[in-house]
Design an enzyme around this catalytic site. Structure first.
Site, mmCIF file in Angstrom:
data_model
loop_
_atom_site.group_PDB
_atom_site.id
_atom_site.type_symbol
_atom_site.label_atom_id
_atom_site.label_comp_id
_atom_site.label_asym_id
_atom_site.label_seq_id
_atom_site.Cartn_x
_atom_site.Cartn_y
_atom_site.Cartn_z
ATOM 1 C CE LYS A 100 -14.876 1.558 39.528
ATOM 2 N NZ LYS A 100 -15.112 0.648 40.643
ATOM 3 C CB CYS A 134 -18.218 4.274 43.335
ATOM 4 S SG CYS A 134 -16.850 4.086 44.477
HETATM 5 N N1 SAJ Z 1 -28.460 1.554 46.911
HETATM 6 C C1 SAJ Z 1 -29.843 1.702 46.833
HETATM 7 N N2 SAJ Z 1 -30.568 0.639 46.404
HETATM 8 C C2 SAJ Z 1 -30.001 -0.559 46.063
HETATM 9 C C3 SAJ Z 1 -28.596 -0.688 46.138
HETATM 10 C C4 SAJ Z 1 -27.850 0.394 46.571
HETATM 11 O O1 SAJ Z 1 -30.405 2.753 47.131
HETATM 12 O O2 SAJ Z 1 -30.734 -1.480 45.704
HETATM 13 C C5 SAJ Z 1 -27.653 2.699 47.366
HETATM 14 C C6 SAJ Z 1 -26.902 2.439 48.663
HETATM 15 O O3 SAJ Z 1 -27.721 2.670 49.781
HETATM 16 C C7 SAJ Z 1 -25.780 3.441 48.558
HETATM 17 C C8 SAJ Z 1 -25.489 3.464 47.056
HETATM 18 O O4 SAJ Z 1 -26.621 2.924 46.423
HETATM 19 O O5 SAJ Z 1 -26.200 4.728 48.970
HETATM 20 C C9 SAJ Z 1 -24.268 2.682 46.638
HETATM 21 O O6 SAJ Z 1 -24.171 1.473 47.359
HETATM 22 P P1 SAJ Z 1 -23.715 0.100 46.700
HETATM 23 O O7 SAJ Z 1 -23.645 -0.908 47.767
HETATM 24 O O8 SAJ Z 1 -24.594 -0.241 45.548
HETATM 25 O O9 SAJ Z 1 -22.290 0.410 46.060
HETATM 26 P P2 SAJ Z 1 -20.920 1.049 46.631
HETATM 27 O O10 SAJ Z 1 -20.889 2.497 46.277
HETATM 28 O O11 SAJ Z 1 -20.649 0.689 48.036
HETATM 29 O O12 SAJ Z 1 -19.856 0.260 45.714
HETATM 30 C C10 SAJ Z 1 -19.986 0.321 44.283
HETATM 31 C C11 SAJ Z 1 -19.974 -1.109 43.738
HETATM 32 N N3 SAJ Z 1 -20.362 -1.107 42.345
HETATM 33 C C12 SAJ Z 1 -21.347 -1.906 41.858
HETATM 34 O O13 SAJ Z 1 -21.990 -2.647 42.552
HETATM 35 C C13 SAJ Z 1 -21.586 -1.844 40.394
HETATM 36 C C14 SAJ Z 1 -18.596 -1.703 43.909
HETATM 37 O O14 SAJ Z 1 -18.508 -2.980 43.297
HETATM 38 C C15 SAJ Z 1 -17.546 -0.787 43.291
HETATM 39 O O15 SAJ Z 1 -16.235 -1.301 43.436
HETATM 40 C C16 SAJ Z 1 -17.611 0.538 44.014
HETATM 41 O O16 SAJ Z 1 -18.914 1.091 43.779
HETATM 42 C C17 SAJ Z 1 -16.521 1.411 43.452
HETATM 43 O O17 SAJ Z 1 -15.485 1.565 44.123
HETATM 44 O O18 SAJ Z 1 -16.644 1.871 42.304
#
Ligand code: SAJ
Length: 433
Positions: A217, A271
Site C-alpha cells: 500500500k 494519501c
Molecule cells: N497529481 C499531479 N499530477 C498527476 C497526478 C496527480 O499533480 O499526474 C496530484 C493531484 O492533483 C493530487 C495528488 O496528486 O493533488 C493526488 O491525486 P491522485 O489522483 O493521484 O491520487 P489520490 O490521492 O486521489 O488517490 C491515491 C491513489 N493512489 C494511486 O494512484 C497510487 C488511490 O488509488 C489510493 O487509493 C489513494 O491515493 C489512497 O487512499 O491511498
C-alpha cells in the site's frame, strides 16, 4: 466463520473508505453494522443519508439502510468479521511520525466482543508491522483466545491486512473492480480474508503476508509521488530554461516506454503526500529517493507561489482569479490541497485583488477570512479578472474556450489550456508550470 452462511460484519470507521466499504458489503447481502465515534455520522447514515461526497454513494447507502442491511452505531457489536478503516494520521510531533492510535483503539474495542472463529481485517494505511502489533495488543487483552502466528496450535481467530486502493471520485467502481492484496498474519488468515473479499470484490484477490501487504500500500502511493515529483521537477527546469513543459512531456510520452505524469501546484490529498513518510519512518537511512520526491513536490508549491506573486506584483491593480481550491480535479475535497494553500497565501498578500473560483465550494475556507478575497463564479472571473491562475484542472475550467480568456494573463499550473499560447491577441504568460 463463513461456510455458506453470510457473515455478520462490523465496519469500524465510517469515513471515505469505511462507509463505501460497509455499503458494498451490505449490498452483497451481509448484515453490516458500521461503527463511528461521531453521533452526527451515525445519525446521518441511519437516516439513509451520507456525510461525505462520493459518486453514487448516496443512492447505495439509502438503499442498504432502507433494506435493513446497514445500520450505524457508536458502539461496537459482536460480528463474524471486523473491518477496521480508521484514520492513521501523523503524530503531532512535527516529524511526520505515523500515529496508529486510532487503529489500536479500534482493535481494543474489537477485543471486547471477539469470539472464536472471528476474523479481523485492517484496511487503514499503516506502517509495516502494524497488523502484528494489533494482534499482540489483542492477545494481551484476550489471553483466552489463541492468536495467529504466536502459537503452533490452530488459532482461534484470523487477522489480516487488506489495504484499499480506491481513487476518490471513483470509489464504488474501484472498490468492486480493483485487484486486492490480502496479507494474512498466517496463510490460513489470508485464506479466511480472501473468502470474505470474494463476496464483493470482482478484481483479483492476491494473498500474501501482512507485512508485504502493508508495504505494498505504501509503495503504491510513494511510486506515484516519486513520478509526480519527476514531472514537477521538469516543470521547474522548463521554467528556468524558458521551455513549455507540456509540449516536452507530450512529445516524450510518445516514446513507447515513457509515461511522464502531469506537473501541478504540488501534491495534495491524504494519501500520496502522506504515505511516503510511513516508509521513510521505517527505513530513514534507506529512502533518499522517496524523501527527495517529497521535497520536490513541496518545493513545487513554493515555486508556484513565488511565480504567481511576481506576476501579480508586476501588474498593479489588476484583479486576479485563482481557479480551484480542491486537491484535484472534479471533487469537493479541499483538505491537504496545494491549490488552497497557494490561493490563501496570495490572498493574505494581495487581499481584495484575489478572487477565488471554486464551483465545488459554497463558501471560502476559514483561512481566507479577513483577507478581502472573495468567492466568485467563473463567468464573473472571466469578465472581470485580468490575471487567471489555474490551480485545479476541473472540467468546468478546462472547457473555457480561448476567446473567453483572450486579453487575460494566464498562469496555467495544470496545463489545461494548451491552445492559449496560440490564441491570437492573447497575453498568455509562457510559464511552464
Ligand atoms: N497529481 C499531479 N499530477 C498527476 C497526478 C496527480 O499533480 O499526474 C496530484 C493531484 O492533483 C493530487 C495528488 O496528486 O493533488 C493526488 O491525486 P491522485 O489522483 O493521484 O491520487 P489520490 O490521492 O486521489 O488517490 C491515491 C491513489 N493512489 C494511486 O494512484 C497510487 C488511490 O488509488 C489510493 O487509493 C489513494 O491515493 C489512497 O487512499 O491511498
Amino acid at each position: 466463520m463463513l461456510g455458506d452462511q453470510k457473515p455478520e460484519v462490523c465496519v469500524i470507521g465510517l469515513g471515505y473508505i469505511g462507509l463505501p466499504t460497509a455499503a458494498i458489503i451490505a449490498r452483497a447481502n451481509c448484515q453490516v453494522t458500521g461503527v463511528d465515534v461521531s453521533d452526527h455520522v451515525v445519525d446521518t447514515i441511519n437516516r439513509g443519508e451520507i456525510h461525505i461526497e462520493e459518486v453514487d454513494l448516496d443512492g447505495l447507502v439509502q438503499g442498504v439502510v432502507q433494506r435493513g442491511m446497514l445500520r450505524a452505531s457508536t458502539r461496537i457489536v459482536p460480528a463474524d468479521v471486523f473491518v477496521i478503516a480508521v484514520p492513521t494520521p501523523f503524530a503531532k510531533d512535527g516529524r511526520h511520525t505515523p500515529d496508529t492510535s486510532h487503529v489500536m483503539a479500534a482493535a481494543t474495542e474489537v477485543a471486547g466482543v471477539l469470539k472464536k472463529g472471528d476474523a479481523i481485517i485492517l484496511e487503514s494505511t499503516s506502517p509495516v508491522g502494524t497488523t502484528e502489533a494489533m494482534r499482540d495488543l489483542i492477545a494481551g487483552l484476550r489471553p483466552d483466545l489463541k492468536m495467529p502466528g504466536r502459537t503452533a496450535e490452530t488459532p482461534d481467530v484470523a487477522i489480516a491486512y487488506c489495504p484499499e486502493r480506491v481513487l476518490p471520485g471513483k470509489i464504488l467502481e474501484e472498490l468492486t473492480h480493483n485487484d486486492r492484496s490480502i496479507g494474512g498474519i498466517t496463510p490460513r488468515c489470508a485464506r479466511k480474508a480472501l473468502a470474505f473479499y470474494k463476496r464483493f470484490v470482482r478484481g483479483a484477490c492476491l494473498t500474501t503476508d501482512a507485512r508485504s501487504a502493508e508495504m505494498t500500500k505504501l509503495v503504491e502511493n510513494a511510486y506515484r509521488d516519486v513520478n509526480i515529483a519527476f514531472a514537477n521537477e521538469l516543470s521547474m527546469i522548463a521554467d528556468h530554461m524558458g521551455l513549455d513543459v507540456w509540449e516536452v512531456i507530450k512529445l516524450a510520452n510518445r516514446h513507447p516506454r515513457v509515461n511522464i505524469l502531469q506537473p501541478g501546484p504540488g501534491v495534495g490529498g491524504h494519501c500520496i503526500a502522506v504515505d511516503p513518510y510511513f516508509i521513510m519512518h521505517g527505513a530513514p537511512d534507506h529512502s533518499p529517493l522517496i524523501r527527495t520526491a517529497r521535497e520536490v513536490n513541496d518545493a513545487k508549491m513554493r515555486h508556484v507561489i513565488a511565480q504567481a506573486r511576481e506576476l501579480i506584483a508586476s501588474s498593479p491593480g489588476v484583479a486576479v482569479a485563482c481557479l480551484g481550491l480542491a486537491f484535484k480535479a472534479n471533487i469537493d475535497d479541499f483538505r491537504e490541497s496545494p491549490a488552497r494553500f497557494v490561493a490563501a497565501s496570495l490572498a493574505r498578500e494581495f487581499g481584495d485583488r484575489i478572487r477565488i473560483v471554486e464551483p465545488y465550494a459554497a463558501q471560502l475556507p476559514p483561512e481566507f477570512t479577513g483577507t478581502g478575497a472573495a468567492l466568485i463564479d467563473i463567468d464573473t472571473a472571466l469578465e472581470g479578472c485580468g490575471i487567471l491562475i489555474t490551480l485545479v484542472d476541473h472540467d468546468v475550467f478546462r472547457v473555457i474556450p480561448p476567446e473567453e480568456r483572450r486579453g487575460a494573463i494566464v498562469y496555467d499550473t495544470r496545463g489545461i489550456w494548451p491552445d492559449s499560447a496560440a490564441a491570437p491577441g492573447e497575453n498568455r504568460l509562457r510559464l511552464a508550470s
